[in-house]
Scaffold this active site. Structure first.
Site, PDB file in Angstrom:
ATOM      1  N   PRO A   2      52.207 -29.475  77.962  1.00  0.00           N
ATOM      2  CA  PRO A   2      53.389 -30.099  78.588  1.00  0.00           C
ATOM      3  C   PRO A   2      54.083 -31.015  77.576  1.00  0.00           C
ATOM      4  O   PRO A   2      53.467 -31.917  77.022  1.00  0.00           O
ATOM      5  CB  PRO A   2      52.809 -30.924  79.742  1.00  0.00           C
ATOM      6  N   GLU A   3      55.327 -30.730  77.316  1.00  0.00           N
ATOM      7  CA  GLU A   3      56.128 -31.569  76.435  1.00  0.00           C
ATOM      8  C   GLU A   3      56.985 -32.491  77.293  1.00  0.00           C
ATOM      9  O   GLU A   3      56.947 -32.423  78.514  1.00  0.00           O
ATOM     10  CB  GLU A   3      57.002 -30.695  75.531  1.00  0.00           C
TER      11      GLU A   3
END
Ligand SMILES: [Zn+2]
Length: 271
Positions: A2-3
């Protein structure tokens, strides 16, 4: 992983279900995350009303009447909003059960994520207090980049991915932003003009905003479905396009390695 856009998408996804709700209980099935889940979490949160849901870098901040719950998704974490009685799946480590009959469920197969509680200002928490500026804040601009890069010979791609310079610009976004700004990823950070840094700051904001917006289009699925994260889908110009024609000039996209990460760029559009 997850960015920043996925974390922001998660924030927007859970906020309507949590804001204004009281915590009925907290269920911890697996406390051994990257850092141990606080053993007294249930007693601390029980009965508290959830206020706004914020974000700092990739940390989600669930503000409570007293204190703040801090959640990091790590490498593989996700949050879902589900009916509280939904049987847990493998890797469903923590539930925040709400008085709406729903729960926010934290799933993390690799357990690099974490859940913290702080009674004081979360921005002074040891994990958060030294974080670099947010890329979407107004203070992140060409002037900031130029001042921070002054005298530095590190390649601009690695400079952007340094969490001490700016938070949340992961590999994919660094690649795409440098393409949009027309800057060669190997160029020394200290040898880029102020005008080009202005373009770069704008490009970074654009790629992140585009990703957040396209994440938003899958938000319904993200919140309701069983475990499929609503990661963004956006038109990529260079990332993972080695050998394919540049979308602007048709020159084949090149791939190199910088700091163990893959870099993609157009040798004609990026100087
Ligand atoms: Zn090109």
């Amino acid at each position: 992983m997850p960015e920043l856009p996925e974390v922001e998408t998660t924030r927007r996804g859970i906020a309507p279900a949590t804001t204004g709700r009281r915590v009925v209980s907290t269920v911890v099935r697996e406390p051994r995350l990257r850092w141990p889940v606080p053993p007294d979490l249930d007693a601390t949160l029980r009965g508290q009303r959830v206020g706004a849901v914020g974000r700092r870098a990739k940390y989600l901040l669930l503000h409570l009447e007293q204190g703040t719950l801090i959640i990091h998704l790590g490498m593989s974490g996700s949050l879902r909003v589900l009916p509280a009685g939904t049987p847990p799946l493998r890797h469903d480590h923590v539930d925040l059960v709400l008085d709406s009959g729903e729960c926010v469920r934290f799933n993390d197969p690799r357990r690099f994520g974490s859940v913290h509680y702080t009674a004081t200002d979360p921005l002074t928490h040891p994990l958060l207090r030294r974080l670099a500026p947010e890329p979407l804040d107004d203070t992140f601009d060409g002037r900031y980049l130029a001042a921070t890069a002054r005298g530095r010979s590190v390649a601009i791609k690695q400079f952007l991915m340094n969490g001490l310079v700016v938070v949340g610009v992961g590999n994919i976004y660094a690649n795409e932003a440098l393409f949009r700004a027309g800057i060669h990823p190997r160029r020394a950070a200290g040898r880029i003009s102020r005008a080009r840094f202005e373009r770069l700051a704008i490009a970074i904001k654009e790629v992140l905003r585009d990703a957040i917006e396209s994440g938003g289009t899958t938000l319904r699925d993200y919140v309701n479905a069983a475990g499929v994260p609503g990661y963004f889908r956006q038109q990529l110009y260079v990332y993972e396009r080695a050998g394919q024609p540049c979308r602007l000039c048709l020159t084949p996209i090149r791939q190199i390695s910088q700091g163990q990460r893959s870099t993609y760029y157009c040798p004609r559009c990026q100087r």
